[in-house]
Scaffold this active site. Structure first.
Site, PDB file in Angstrom:
ATOM      1  N   GLU A 262      26.401 -57.560 -50.445  1.00  0.00           N
ATOM      2  CA  GLU A 262      26.491 -59.129 -50.632  1.00  0.00           C
ATOM      3  C   GLU A 262      25.468 -59.412 -51.563  1.00  0.00           C
ATOM      4  O   GLU A 262      24.308 -59.628 -51.339  1.00  0.00           O
ATOM      5  CB  GLU A 262      26.475 -59.650 -49.082  1.00  0.00           C
ATOM      6  CG  GLU A 262      27.295 -59.310 -47.921  1.00  0.00           C
ATOM      7  CD  GLU A 262      28.705 -59.685 -48.491  1.00  0.00           C
ATOM      8  OE1 GLU A 262      28.769 -60.625 -49.349  1.00  0.00           O
ATOM      9  OE2 GLU A 262      29.573 -59.480 -47.879  1.00  0.00           O
ATOM     10  N   CYS A 296      22.251 -67.793 -51.096  1.00  0.00           N
ATOM     11  CA  CYS A 296      23.273 -67.143 -51.859  1.00  0.00           C
ATOM     12  C   CYS A 296      24.546 -67.901 -52.133  1.00  0.00           C
ATOM     13  O   CYS A 296      25.075 -68.017 -53.299  1.00  0.00           O
ATOM     14  CB  CYS A 296      23.712 -65.603 -51.343  1.00  0.00           C
ATOM     15  SG  CYS A 296      24.577 -65.853 -49.828  1.00  0.00           S
TER      16      CYS A 296
END
Length: 509
Positions: A262, A296
Site C-alpha cells: 500500500e 495516502c
C-alpha cells in the site's frame, strides 16, 4: 499538557517493545525516543529490537502459530471481538495518544481508533465466512472443492500517518484467518504500537492465548529488512512510500514470498459543471488539509472544468481563509502539524519547485512560528495554480499542498487524472449520470478507489482498500481481502470404486 492517557495505556518513560519472552533485563537497552510534533516535547522511549531479539520474536510467533491455526476460526473471532471491546474502553486515551504522537486532530485520532473497532467487528463476522468453492469434477464419482488454510507468520510494516488503524486492518483479519503477526511500526510513532500491544496482550492472556500471536519489533529500516528478507515470514504487508515499496517488494519476491503493498497516492477530484459547489468545497478542503495532507488518500489535485473554474477558484480561496491551524488536541483547530522537520523541508522544497515550474500561489504557503508553533512543524495549507504536466504535480508531497488544474471536456479531465504514476483514490463531483458512469467505467478512473460526489479520503473498512500502478496493487481491510492472508488448496475426493483419469487418459494395469 496533561498526559494521563499514557498511564491509562500502560506506557512508562522507558517501554520495552518486543514480545520475546525474555526478562526485561535481557532486552535491548538502546532506546528510540518519541517527540510530539504538537509541541516538540519528549513523550517517552521504546527499546529497539536487536537481531537476537528479532529472531526470538519470530520463534515465538512460529510456536504460537502451531497452536493458533488449530483454534476454530469462530473462536479466534471471539478473541478479536474482546479486543474490540477493550478498544472501546480505551478509545479516548488511545485517540489522544495518536493525536499527540502523530499530530493529527483529536477527532481524527478518535476516528482512527474507531476504525480499529470497526475492523474488529468486521473480522468477527468474517471468522464464520472463510468460504471455499465447490466445483463439479469431469470424472464420475469425484467431488472437488477448495479450502483456505492459515499461512503462517505475517509481517506488518506500518507508516506514521495511520499509526494504529492500518495495523489493525491487517492484524485483525490475519488473526481470524489463523495467522500470527509481527508488527514493525513506524519509528516516528512507536508508542502507539506499544499501547495497542499492551491492550491486546491483556485480552490474549485472559483467553490463555500465546502472546506470540501478536508481536512488535521497533527500530529503523534495518529492523524492517530483517522481516522482508526472512523466509520464516511468508507474507509481508507494507504501507509507505513508493520508494520503500520497491525495496520491500524486490526483497520479498527474491525469496518467493508474498507481499501486500500500500504505497503512494496522488489523488484527484474532477469537478464538472453540474456539481454541487458545497459538496465540492467540503470534499476538496477536508481531502487536502485533513491530517495536514499526510494521508495516502489526501486530495493533491483539483481538476476543474473551464466553465466553472473561476467560480470554484474564488470559493476555494475563501474557504481556506477559515482554516484554523494549531494544537490538534484543541477541537477548535482544523489543521495540526507535519510529523517532523524532514516533512517541513520536503514541503518547502515543493513550494520552491512550484515556483521554478511556473506555478502561482492562489493561497500562500509557508512555515508558521511564534507562540503555539514552537515545534517548528506547523505549515500553511496552500493552493497552487500550475500546468497539469508539471513534474511536481506528478510527485507525491506529504503535505497540505493542493494543485488547481483546468480541463475542457471530461475525457481530457480523466486523462489528466490518470496521467500520474500513482493510482490509489479518485473522485468525480457531478450530478450527471452519464459523467458518473463514464468515470466508473473501464475508460474512466484507473485507480483502485473511484468515488462519486464524495472526496478521495475516508475509505470505509467494508471495502477492499488499495490502488494500482505505483500504489502497489495490494488490498487490505474489507471485501475478500482476507484471501491474501491465507493459502488456497484445491481438493479432489474419489468416492467411486474406479480411478478414472482426467482428460480421458487410459492407463491400465
Amino acid at each position: 499538557m496533561n498526559k494521563d492517557f499514557l498511564q491509562v495505556l500502560g506506557l512508562q518513560e522507558k517501554n520495552h517493545g518486543t514480545s520475546t519472552g525474555l526478562e526485561s533485563s535481557n532486552l535491548s537497552q538502546v532506546y528510540l525516543d518519541s517527540y510530539s510534533p504538537v509541541d516538540g516535547t519528549y513523550i517517552a522511549s521504546v527499546s529497539t529490537t536487536s537481531r537476537k531479539e528479532y529472531d526470538l520474536t519470530v520463534v515465538k510467533a512460529q510456536e504460537a502459530f502451531q497452536a493458533w491455526r488449530s483454534v476454530p476460526a469462530p473462536k479466534r473471532g471471539e478473541v478479536v471481538r474482546q479486543y474490540g471491546e477493550a478498544l472501546r474502553k480505551n478509545k479516548d486515551a488511545l485517540g489522544k495518544l495518536v493525536s499527540y504522537e502523530m499530530g493529527k486532530s483529536l477527532q481524527e485520532g478518535l476516528g482512527e481508533v474507531q476504525e480499529m473497532i470497526d475492523i474488529c467487528d468486521f473480522a468477527v463476522g468474517l471468522s464464520r465466512q472463510l468460504y471455499g468453492l465447490s466445483m463439479h469434477s469431469e470424472r464420475p464419482g469425484h467431488r472437488m472443492y477448495e479450502q483456505w488454510h492459515p499461512m503462517g507468520v505475517v509481517g506488518i510494516i506500518s507508516a506514521f500517518n495511520f499509526p494504529v488503524a492500518v495495523w489493525s486492518w491487517n492484524a485483525m483479519i490475519a488473526m481470524v484467518c489463523g495467522d500470527t503477526c509481527i508488527w514493525k511500526a513506524s519509528e516516528k510513532t512507536p508508542l502507539c504500537a506499544v499501547a495497542c500491544q499492551n491492550i491486546l496482550h491483556e485480552v490474549l492472556r485472559s483467553n490463555n492465548v500465546p502472546e506470540g500471536v501478536s508481536c512488535i519489533v521497533n527500530g529503523d529500516y534495518r529492523v524492517g529488512e530483517y522481516m522482508t528478507q526472512d523466509k520464516r515470514v511468508p507474507l509481508i504487508s507494507a504501507t509507505g512510500s513508493t520508494r520503500m515499496g520497491r525495496t520491500v517488494g524486490a526483497m520479498v519476491a527474491a525469496r518467493m514470498g508474498r507481499s501486500i503493498l500500500e504505497l503512494g497516492g496522488n489523488n484527484a477530484i474532477i469537478v464538472t459543471p453540474s456539481s454541487d459547489l458545497k459538496i465540492v468545497l467540503t470534499g476538496a478542503l477536508f481531502g487536502a488539509v485533513g491530517t495536514a495532507g499526510q494521508r495516502c488518500t489526501s486530495t493533491r489535485r483539483l481538476i476543474v472544468h473551464e466553465s466553472i473554474y473561476d467560480t470554484v477558484r474564488q470559493a476555494l480561496a475563501k474557504a481556506y481563509t477559515q482554516l484554523r491551524i494549531g494544537d490538534p488536541l484543541d477541537q477548535n483547530n482544523h489543521v495540526g502539524p507535519l510529523i517532523d522537520q524532514a516533512a517541513v523541508r520536503n514541503y518547502n522544497k515543493a513550494l520552491e519547485q512550484i515556483e521554478a515550474e511556473g506555478g502561482s500561489m492562489l493561497v500562500q504557503g509557508g512555515v508558521l512560528d511564534g507562540p503555539g508553533y514552537e515545534s517548528g512543524c506547523y505549515v500553511k495549507p496552500c493552493v497552487a495554480e500550475i500546468k497539469h504536466n508539471a513534474a511536481i504535480v506528478h510527485h507525491e508531497t506529504f503535505a497540505p499542498i493542493l494543485y488547481l488544474l483546468k480541463y475542457s471536456d471530461l475525457e481530457e479531465g480523466i486523462a489528466i487524472q490518470n496521467e500520474v504514476p500513482q493510482g490509489l483514490s479518485s473522485a468525480i463531483m457531478t450530478n450527471n449520470l452519464r459523467e458518473a458512469e463514464l468515470f466508473l467505467s473501464s475508460s474512466g478512473s484507473d485507480c483502485g478507489i473511484a468515488n462519486v460526489n464524495i472526496g478521495t479520503s475516508g475509505a470505509e473498512i467494508g471495502g477492499a482498500f488499495g490502488g494500482e500502478k505505483e500504489t502497489g496493487g495490494g488490498r487490505e481491510s474489507g471485501s475478500d481481502s482476507w484471501k491474501a492472508y491465507m493459502r488456497r488448496q484445491t481438493n479432489t475426493i474419489n468416492y467411486s470404486t474406479q480411478l478414472p483419469l482426467a482428460q480421458g487418459i487410459k492407463f491400465e494395469l
